[in-house]
Design a protein around this motif. Sequence first.
Motif, PDB file in Angstrom:
ATOM      1  N   THR A  29       0.368  -1.587  -0.028  1.00 44.59           N
ATOM      2  CA  THR A  29      -0.354   0.087   0.343  1.00 44.59           C
ATOM      3  C   THR A  29       1.003   1.653   0.146  1.00 44.59           C
ATOM      4  OG1 THR A  29      -2.096  -1.480   1.146  1.00 44.59           O
ATOM      5  CG2 THR A  29      -1.774   1.308   0.806  1.00 44.59           C
ATOM      6  N   ALA A  30       1.594   1.125   0.826  1.00 47.19           N
ATOM      7  CA  ALA A  30       2.546   2.286   0.928  1.00 47.19           C
ATOM      8  C   ALA A  30       3.634   2.319  -0.849  1.00 47.19           C
ATOM      9  CB  ALA A  30       3.778   1.999   1.809  1.00 47.19           C
ATOM     10  N   ILE A  31       4.212   1.298  -1.395  1.00 43.75           N
ATOM     11  CA  ILE A  31       4.619   1.642  -3.056  1.00 43.75           C
ATOM     12  C   ILE A  31       3.717   2.296  -3.798  1.00 43.75           C
ATOM     13  CG2 ILE A  31       5.341   0.699  -4.680  1.00 43.75           C
ATOM     14  CD1 ILE A  31       6.837  -1.075  -2.232  1.00 43.75           C
ATOM     15  N   LYS A  32       2.487   1.616  -3.278  1.00 43.87           N
ATOM     16  CA  LYS A  32       1.500   2.379  -4.208  1.00 43.87           C
ATOM     17  C   LYS A  32       0.757   3.993  -4.180  1.00 43.87           C
ATOM     18  CE  LYS A  32      -1.097  -2.504  -4.989  1.00 43.87           C
ATOM     19  NZ  LYS A  32      -2.138  -2.781  -4.020  1.00 43.87           N
ATOM     20  N   ALA A  33       1.023   3.685  -2.996  1.00 45.50           N
ATOM     21  CA  ALA A  33       0.095   5.251  -2.829  1.00 45.50           C
ATOM     22  C   ALA A  33       1.687   5.774  -3.154  1.00 45.50           C
ATOM     23  CB  ALA A  33       0.111   5.475  -1.001  1.00 45.50           C
ATOM     24  N   ALA A  34       2.796   5.316  -2.813  1.00 46.81           N
ATOM     25  CA  ALA A  34       4.289   6.874  -2.892  1.00 46.81           C
ATOM     26  C   ALA A  34       4.272   7.032  -4.775  1.00 46.81           C
ATOM     27  CB  ALA A  34       5.342   5.611  -2.857  1.00 46.81           C
ATOM     28  N   ILE A  35       3.769   5.695  -5.333  1.00 42.67           N
ATOM     29  CA  ILE A  35       4.098   5.928  -6.990  1.00 42.67           C
ATOM     30  C   ILE A  35       2.927   6.668  -7.387  1.00 42.67           C
ATOM     31  CG2 ILE A  35       3.412   4.173  -9.266  1.00 42.67           C
ATOM     32  CD1 ILE A  35       5.086   1.995  -8.147  1.00 42.67           C
ATOM     33  N   ASP A  36       1.036   6.878  -7.494  1.00 40.90           N
ATOM     34  CA  ASP A  36       0.736   7.576  -6.912  1.00 40.90           C
ATOM     35  C   ASP A  36       0.704   8.614  -7.136  1.00 40.90           C
ATOM     36  OD1 ASP A  36      -2.248   7.381  -8.201  1.00 40.90           O
ATOM     37  OD2 ASP A  36      -2.467   8.170  -6.179  1.00 40.90           O
ATOM     38  N   TYR A  37       1.229   9.398  -5.693  1.00 40.92           N
ATOM     39  CA  TYR A  37       1.827  10.465  -4.953  1.00 40.92           C
ATOM     40  C   TYR A  37       2.426  10.690  -6.426  1.00 40.92           C
ATOM     41  CZ  TYR A  37       3.245  14.804  -3.091  1.00 40.92           C
ATOM     42  OH  TYR A  37       3.368  15.867  -3.119  1.00 40.92           O
ATOM     43  N   TYR A  38       3.526  10.194  -7.141  1.00 37.03           N
ATOM     44  CA  TYR A  38       4.307  11.333  -8.627  1.00 37.03           C
ATOM     45  C   TYR A  38       3.911  11.114  -9.634  1.00 37.03           C
ATOM     46  CZ  TYR A  38       9.110  11.271 -10.123  1.00 37.03           C
ATOM     47  OH  TYR A  38       9.662  11.874 -11.751  1.00 37.03           O
ATOM     48  N   TYR A  39       2.635  10.269  -9.294  1.00 35.47           N
ATOM     49  CA  TYR A  39       2.401  10.560 -10.748  1.00 35.47           C
ATOM     50  C   TYR A  39       1.458  11.871 -11.217  1.00 35.47           C
ATOM     51  CZ  TYR A  39      -0.858   9.830 -14.746  1.00 35.47           C
ATOM     52  OH  TYR A  39      -1.928   9.205 -16.024  1.00 35.47           O
ATOM     53  N   GLN A  40       0.752  11.865  -9.737  1.00 35.02           N
ATOM     54  CA  GLN A  40      -0.844  12.775 -10.183  1.00 35.02           C
ATOM     55  C   GLN A  40      -0.116  13.997  -9.292  1.00 35.02           C
ATOM     56  OE1 GLN A  40      -3.749  12.716  -9.926  1.00 35.02           O
ATOM     57  NE2 GLN A  40      -3.736  10.742 -10.468  1.00 35.02           N
ATOM     58  N   HIS A  41       1.124  14.414  -9.120  1.00 39.07           N
ATOM     59  CA  HIS A  41       1.981  15.786  -8.445  1.00 39.07           C
ATOM     60  C   HIS A  41       3.265  15.353  -9.549  1.00 39.07           C
ATOM     61  CE1 HIS A  41      -0.113  14.960  -4.950  1.00 39.07           C
ATOM     62  NE2 HIS A  41      -0.251  16.405  -4.857  1.00 39.07           N
ATOM     63  N   VAL A  42       3.351  14.745 -10.453  1.00 39.43           N
ATOM     64  CA  VAL A  42       4.804  15.158 -11.755  1.00 39.43           C
ATOM     65  C   VAL A  42       4.684  14.985 -12.259  1.00 39.43           C
ATOM     66  CG1 VAL A  42       7.092  14.344 -12.361  1.00 39.43           C
ATOM     67  CG2 VAL A  42       6.333  15.184  -9.261  1.00 39.43           C
ATOM     68  N   CYS A  43       3.958  13.669 -12.763  1.00 40.38           N
ATOM     69  CA  CYS A  43       3.842  13.377 -14.401  1.00 40.38           C
ATOM     70  C   CYS A  43       2.925  13.794 -15.150  1.00 40.38           C
ATOM     71  CB  CYS A  43       3.820  11.137 -14.387  1.00 40.38           C
ATOM     72  SG  CYS A  43       5.590  10.841 -13.975  1.00 40.38           S
ATOM     73  N   LYS A  44       1.567  13.122 -14.109  1.00 46.31           N
ATOM     74  CA  LYS A  44       0.228  13.718 -14.993  1.00 46.31           C
ATOM     75  C   LYS A  44       0.391  15.472 -15.190  1.00 46.31           C
ATOM     76  CE  LYS A  44      -4.709  13.162 -14.010  1.00 46.31           C
ATOM     77  NZ  LYS A  44      -5.634  12.276 -13.274  1.00 46.31           N
TER      78      LYS A  44
END
Length: 83
Positions: A29-44
Amino acid sequence: MRRLNARLDEEFTKKFELIKKRNAMNDSTAIKAAIDYYYQHVCKKGATPIKELLADFIGCAEGSTELSKNYKKLLNSTLKHKL
C-alpha cells in the motif's frame, strides 16, 4: 499483477518505515501510494522537480504579456526613464 523487489539502503528504509507507520500501511500500500503521488504531482501535470520547487513563484508577478517577446525594448525604455 506485477511483483516488485527493491533494495533500500538504511536512509530509505527509515523513511519507508516512517511513512508506513504514520499512515498505517503495509509495504504494498505504501509503495502504491508513493507511485500514485508521484504520478499525480509530477507526471500527470508535466511537472519536473524544479517546477515543483518553483511552483509558488512561477506566474506570481504582474507585467506585460509580451515581455518575453520584447523585453529588450521594454528594459531600454525603463532604463532611459531612470537616467
